[in-house]
Design an enzyme around this catalytic site. Structure first.
Site, PDB file in Angstrom:
ATOM      1  N   GLY A  48       0.867  -1.199   0.000  1.00  0.00           N
ATOM      2  CA  GLY A  48       0.000   0.000   0.000  1.00  0.00           C
ATOM      3  C   GLY A  48       0.889   1.230   0.000  1.00  0.00           C
ATOM      4  O   GLY A  48       0.742   2.121   0.841  1.00  0.00           O
ATOM      5  N   SER A  49       1.827   1.265  -0.966  1.00  0.00           N
ATOM      6  CA  SER A  49       2.942   2.226  -0.914  1.00  0.00           C
ATOM      7  C   SER A  49       2.733   3.506  -1.704  1.00  0.00           C
ATOM      8  O   SER A  49       3.609   4.365  -1.703  1.00  0.00           O
ATOM      9  CB  SER A  49       4.192   1.544  -1.491  1.00  0.00           C
ATOM     10  OG  SER A  49       3.941   1.163  -2.849  1.00  0.00           O
ATOM     11  N   PHE A  74      -1.979  -0.602  -6.068  1.00  0.00           N
ATOM     12  CA  PHE A  74      -2.979  -0.974  -7.069  1.00  0.00           C
ATOM     13  C   PHE A  74      -3.420   0.310  -7.745  1.00  0.00           C
ATOM     14  O   PHE A  74      -4.342   0.973  -7.276  1.00  0.00           O
ATOM     15  CB  PHE A  74      -4.141  -1.655  -6.350  1.00  0.00           C
ATOM     16  CG  PHE A  74      -4.939  -2.594  -7.213  1.00  0.00           C
ATOM     17  CD1 PHE A  74      -4.430  -3.111  -8.387  1.00  0.00           C
ATOM     18  CD2 PHE A  74      -6.209  -2.987  -6.829  1.00  0.00           C
ATOM     19  CE1 PHE A  74      -5.157  -3.996  -9.170  1.00  0.00           C
ATOM     20  CE2 PHE A  74      -6.956  -3.870  -7.599  1.00  0.00           C
ATOM     21  CZ  PHE A  74      -6.426  -4.370  -8.775  1.00  0.00           C
ATOM     22  N   ASP A 111      -2.902  -6.710  -7.441  1.00  0.00           N
ATOM     23  CA  ASP A 111      -3.772  -6.974  -6.293  1.00  0.00           C
ATOM     24  C   ASP A 111      -3.004  -7.654  -5.143  1.00  0.00           C
ATOM     25  O   ASP A 111      -2.684  -8.835  -5.209  1.00  0.00           O
ATOM     26  CB  ASP A 111      -4.939  -7.867  -6.745  1.00  0.00           C
ATOM     27  CG  ASP A 111      -5.902  -8.135  -5.610  1.00  0.00           C
ATOM     28  OD1 ASP A 111      -5.755  -7.516  -4.532  1.00  0.00           O
ATOM     29  OD2 ASP A 111      -6.799  -8.972  -5.795  1.00  0.00           O
ATOM     30  N   ALA A 112      -2.760  -6.877  -4.101  1.00  0.00           N
ATOM     31  CA  ALA A 112      -1.971  -7.369  -2.958  1.00  0.00           C
ATOM     32  C   ALA A 112      -2.650  -8.526  -2.236  1.00  0.00           C
ATOM     33  O   ALA A 112      -1.999  -9.269  -1.500  1.00  0.00           O
ATOM     34  CB  ALA A 112      -1.747  -6.231  -1.961  1.00  0.00           C
ATOM     35  N   ALA A 140      -5.789   0.144   2.093  1.00  0.00           N
ATOM     36  CA  ALA A 140      -7.163   0.588   2.354  1.00  0.00           C
ATOM     37  C   ALA A 140      -7.928   0.252   1.088  1.00  0.00           C
ATOM     38  O   ALA A 140      -7.598   0.762   0.015  1.00  0.00           O
ATOM     39  CB  ALA A 140      -7.204   2.081   2.630  1.00  0.00           C
ATOM     40  N   TYR A 235     -16.815   4.758  13.389  1.00  0.00           N
ATOM     41  CA  TYR A 235     -15.512   4.152  13.089  1.00  0.00           C
ATOM     42  C   TYR A 235     -15.119   3.103  14.144  1.00  0.00           C
ATOM     43  O   TYR A 235     -15.275   1.913  13.930  1.00  0.00           O
ATOM     44  CB  TYR A 235     -14.423   5.243  12.941  1.00  0.00           C
ATOM     45  CG  TYR A 235     -13.239   4.726  12.153  1.00  0.00           C
ATOM     46  CD1 TYR A 235     -13.026   5.114  10.838  1.00  0.00           C
ATOM     47  CD2 TYR A 235     -12.346   3.815  12.724  1.00  0.00           C
ATOM     48  CE1 TYR A 235     -11.954   4.607  10.104  1.00  0.00           C
ATOM     49  CE2 TYR A 235     -11.286   3.303  11.998  1.00  0.00           C
ATOM     50  CZ  TYR A 235     -11.088   3.710  10.696  1.00  0.00           C
ATOM     51  OH  TYR A 235     -10.038   3.196   9.981  1.00  0.00           O
ATOM     52  N   VAL A 274      -6.789  13.660   5.945  1.00  0.00           N
ATOM     53  CA  VAL A 274      -7.440  13.551   4.639  1.00  0.00           C
ATOM     54  C   VAL A 274      -6.598  12.626   3.769  1.00  0.00           C
ATOM     55  O   VAL A 274      -5.436  12.918   3.482  1.00  0.00           O
ATOM     56  CB  VAL A 274      -7.513  14.926   3.943  1.00  0.00           C
ATOM     57  CG1 VAL A 274      -8.317  14.810   2.658  1.00  0.00           C
ATOM     58  CG2 VAL A 274      -8.088  15.960   4.855  1.00  0.00           C
ATOM     59  N   THR A 275      -7.162  11.500   3.406  1.00  0.00           N
ATOM     60  CA  THR A 275      -6.542  10.633   2.397  1.00  0.00           C
ATOM     61  C   THR A 275      -7.689  10.159   1.512  1.00  0.00           C
ATOM     62  O   THR A 275      -8.858  10.394   1.821  1.00  0.00           O
ATOM     63  CB  THR A 275      -5.836   9.403   3.008  1.00  0.00           C
ATOM     64  OG1 THR A 275      -6.824   8.582   3.624  1.00  0.00           O
ATOM     65  CG2 THR A 275      -4.767   9.764   4.017  1.00  0.00           C
TER      66      THR A 275
HETATM   67  P1  NAD Z   1      -4.920   5.373   0.949  1.00  0.00           P
HETATM   68  O1  NAD Z   1      -6.200   5.165   0.227  1.00  0.00           O
HETATM   69  O2  NAD Z   1      -4.233   6.683   0.801  1.00  0.00           O
HETATM   70  O3  NAD Z   1      -3.851   4.234   0.520  1.00  0.00           O
HETATM   71  C1  NAD Z   1      -4.201   2.925   0.257  1.00  0.00           C
HETATM   72  C2  NAD Z   1      -3.066   2.176  -0.422  1.00  0.00           C
HETATM   73  O4  NAD Z   1      -3.490   0.814  -0.629  1.00  0.00           O
HETATM   74  C3  NAD Z   1      -2.685   2.716  -1.827  1.00  0.00           C
HETATM   75  O5  NAD Z   1      -1.289   2.585  -1.991  1.00  0.00           O
HETATM   76  C4  NAD Z   1      -3.393   1.741  -2.768  1.00  0.00           C
HETATM   77  O6  NAD Z   1      -2.786   1.617  -4.057  1.00  0.00           O
HETATM   78  C5  NAD Z   1      -3.245   0.451  -1.976  1.00  0.00           C
HETATM   79  N1  NAD Z   1      -4.211  -0.587  -2.341  1.00  0.00           N
HETATM   80  C6  NAD Z   1      -5.555  -0.576  -2.185  1.00  0.00           C
HETATM   81  N2  NAD Z   1      -6.076  -1.761  -2.610  1.00  0.00           N
HETATM   82  C7  NAD Z   1      -5.039  -2.522  -3.017  1.00  0.00           C
HETATM   83  C8  NAD Z   1      -4.912  -3.831  -3.554  1.00  0.00           C
HETATM   84  N3  NAD Z   1      -5.969  -4.620  -3.736  1.00  0.00           N
HETATM   85  N4  NAD Z   1      -3.679  -4.276  -3.880  1.00  0.00           N
HETATM   86  C9  NAD Z   1      -2.578  -3.493  -3.724  1.00  0.00           C
HETATM   87  N5  NAD Z   1      -2.627  -2.246  -3.195  1.00  0.00           N
HETATM   88  C10 NAD Z   1      -3.836  -1.775  -2.868  1.00  0.00           C
HETATM   89  O7  NAD Z   1      -5.223   5.005   2.456  1.00  0.00           O
HETATM   90  P2  NAD Z   1      -4.648   5.527   3.871  1.00  0.00           P
HETATM   91  O8  NAD Z   1      -5.628   6.477   4.440  1.00  0.00           O
HETATM   92  O9  NAD Z   1      -3.215   5.895   3.769  1.00  0.00           O
HETATM   93  O10 NAD Z   1      -4.824   4.196   4.737  1.00  0.00           O
HETATM   94  C11 NAD Z   1      -3.777   3.264   4.929  1.00  0.00           C
HETATM   95  C12 NAD Z   1      -3.981   2.599   6.267  1.00  0.00           C
HETATM   96  O11 NAD Z   1      -3.894   3.595   7.300  1.00  0.00           O
HETATM   97  C13 NAD Z   1      -5.368   1.941   6.416  1.00  0.00           C
HETATM   98  O12 NAD Z   1      -5.237   0.770   7.157  1.00  0.00           O
HETATM   99  C14 NAD Z   1      -6.140   2.982   7.198  1.00  0.00           C
HETATM  100  O13 NAD Z   1      -7.211   2.436   7.931  1.00  0.00           O
HETATM  101  C15 NAD Z   1      -5.047   3.506   8.129  1.00  0.00           C
HETATM  102  N6  NAD Z   1      -5.330   4.809   8.749  1.00  0.00           N
HETATM  103  C16 NAD Z   1      -5.799   5.858   8.018  1.00  0.00           C
HETATM  104  C17 NAD Z   1      -6.116   7.050   8.670  1.00  0.00           C
HETATM  105  C18 NAD Z   1      -6.650   8.245   7.915  1.00  0.00           C
HETATM  106  O14 NAD Z   1      -7.194   9.152   8.538  1.00  0.00           O
HETATM  107  N7  NAD Z   1      -6.501   8.294   6.622  1.00  0.00           N
HETATM  108  C19 NAD Z   1      -5.887   7.183  10.052  1.00  0.00           C
HETATM  109  C20 NAD Z   1      -5.349   6.115  10.762  1.00  0.00           C
HETATM  110  C21 NAD Z   1      -5.078   4.922  10.098  1.00  0.00           C
END
Ligand code: NAD
Length: 392
Positions: A48-49, A74, A111-112, A140, A235, A274-275
């Site tokens: 998820g990089s 992805f 797909d991871a 995510a 949540y 915000v993501t």
């Molecule tokens: P994001 O949507 O920015 O990133 C998701 C990443 O997952 C991307 O790199 C995407 O390409 C990859 N991905 C998704 N489906 C995939 C698949 N099937 N195969 C390969 N890669 C795949 O999300 P984020 O907000 O950075 O969330 C990442 C983690 O951090 C999650 O577990 C989320 O719950 C957690 N988190 C987020 C927040 C927030 O406020 N955004 C707060 C705390 C924790």
């Protein structure tokens, strides 16, 4: 092509290559201005990089710790007529910067959740790195295909037990209004745990360990959001919270199962930001806009990169990190402490359609949202013709 943001509801359907590169550059610059990681992992796998917390963690590992990084994401490749996704351009920019800094970087797009992708990653580690010292699990996703049964599971964002009515802010219509969310049924809870719980994290570690590519004293972490009263109904105590509880189960199991390599497995709790993932969650845009205002006033505002840097320095690679009762690393204290929450709660009860823009820092929220897709940077020329077909 001249690329302007195309916003549909809570998502932007295009991205700007130069703006995404700017977003990555700013994060690299931030970590380069901080003290370098003292005891840094040298070979890092980030699942998820390409965006959000995973991208930020990869940037810290590479540009503060000089790590060789292997990423998994992805993302959609651009065509002549359609831009790629932001994660595509972020990854291209990351690769370019890593190459310039003579840092190994490889990213596998696919797909991871699948076994094939895991096999490809193992082959890449064997060929290029030998083993890895840190595995970051930062996926995510709204759905997951179970590689054993072939069944596709979809997650839902619903309360558990009873209907819940609360305020929300519709970013599309610029409206504060009430929403009522129906409670999830058992299937919906089960499916959400299947997608966002710890099963796939466990499968990754099992496959990597069986292939002998986890180094001795390897660490792994998955990310969670815990939050407080205001966000618990949608949540922490909701379907997604159940999935996140399953990460705690998985972390304990991993620590127990892989003692032969002294694996440290942690769930790390990060702050709300915000993501692409969080903007899809009802309540979050309103909560985050209010929180931004409060935390900026307190001088404690942080983005993904600040959180990721602290996670590696004060958490994962700290000789004696502080853990909560569930053995989690907590990076969210500046948001979840009682004093800050009380201020956000006061505003929450006051906020209406009429005073929203006074009480909330929606300007910062919207700026961050645009930046996610490479828009809204004052030093990027958005009237310029750019070729969307960026490669990596
Ligand atoms: P994001 O949507 O920015 O990133 C998701 C990443 O997952 C991307 O790199 C995407 O390409 C990859 N991905 C998704 N489906 C995939 C698949 N099937 N195969 C390969 N890669 C795949 O999300 P984020 O907000 O950075 O969330 C990442 C983690 O951090 C999650 O577990 C989320 O719950 C957690 N988190 C987020 C927040 C927030 O406020 N955004 C707060 C705390 C924790």
């Amino acid at each position: 092509m001249v690329i302007k943001p195309k916003i549909r509801g809570f998502i932007c359907t295009n991205a700007h290559p130069e703006g995404c590169a700017e977003n990555v550059q700013r994060q690299i610059k931030y970590v380069q201005q901080q003290p370098a990681l003292a005891s840094a992992p040298k070979r890092v796998l980030v699942i998820g990089s390409s965006t959000g917390y995973g991208l930020a963690t990869r940037i810290v590992a590479a540009f503060s710790g000089q790590a060789q990084t292997l990423g998994v994401c992805f993302e959609k490749e651009p065509t002549e007529k359609r831009t790629g996704t932001a994660g595509w351009y972020n990854t291209a920019a990351f690769h370019q910067a890593a190459e310039k800094a003579s840092l190994y970087a490889k990213t596998i797009n696919g797909d991871a959740f699948s076994d094939e992708l895991k096999d490809q990653v193992i082959a890449a580690i064997k060929a290029d790195l030998g083993q890895v010292d840190l595995v970051v699990y930062s996926l995510a996703s709204p759905k997951r295909k179970d590689p054993e049964s072939g069944e596709v599971f979809s997650s839902t964002l619903k309360p558990i037990g009873k209907q819940y009515t609360t305020k929300t802010y519709d970013t599309d219509k610029d409206k504060v209004h009430d929403i009522t969310l129906e409670p999830a049924n058992d299937d919906e809870i089960y499916n959400t745990v299947k997608v966002m719980g710890g099963e796939d994290w466990g499968r990754w570690i099992k496959a990597l360990h069986a292939a002998g590519v986890l180094a001795a004293d390897c660490k792994t972490t998955a990310y969670t959001y815990i939050g407080k009263q205001l966000t618990w109904p949608i949540y922490g105590h909701a379907t997604i919270g159940k999935a996140k509880e399953d990460l705690d189960r998985a972390a304990a199991a991993l620590r127990h199962q892989y003692q032969d390599i002294n694996l440290s497995a942690y769930v790390s709790s990060l702050k709300a930001l915000v993501t692409q993932a969080s903007s899809a969650i009802p309540v979050m845009p309103l909560y985050i806009s209010l929180m931004y205002g409060v935390m900026k006033e307190e001088g404690t505002h942080e983005g993904c990169i600040e959180q990721a840097y602290r996670l590696l320095t004060e958490g994962l690679y700290h000789p004696a990190p502080s853990l909560d009762d569930a053995h989690r690393l907590r990076m969210d204290g500046k948001e979840t402490n009682d004093a800050t929450q009380a201020k956000i709660e006061t505003l929450w009860h006051q906020v209406t359609q009429d005073n929203f823009h006074e009480l909330a820092d929606y300007k910062q929220y919207h700026q961050d949202f645009l930046n996610l897709f490479g828009f809204g940077f004052e030093n990027v020329d958005y009237d310029k013709d750019v070729d969307p077909r960026v490669k990596w």
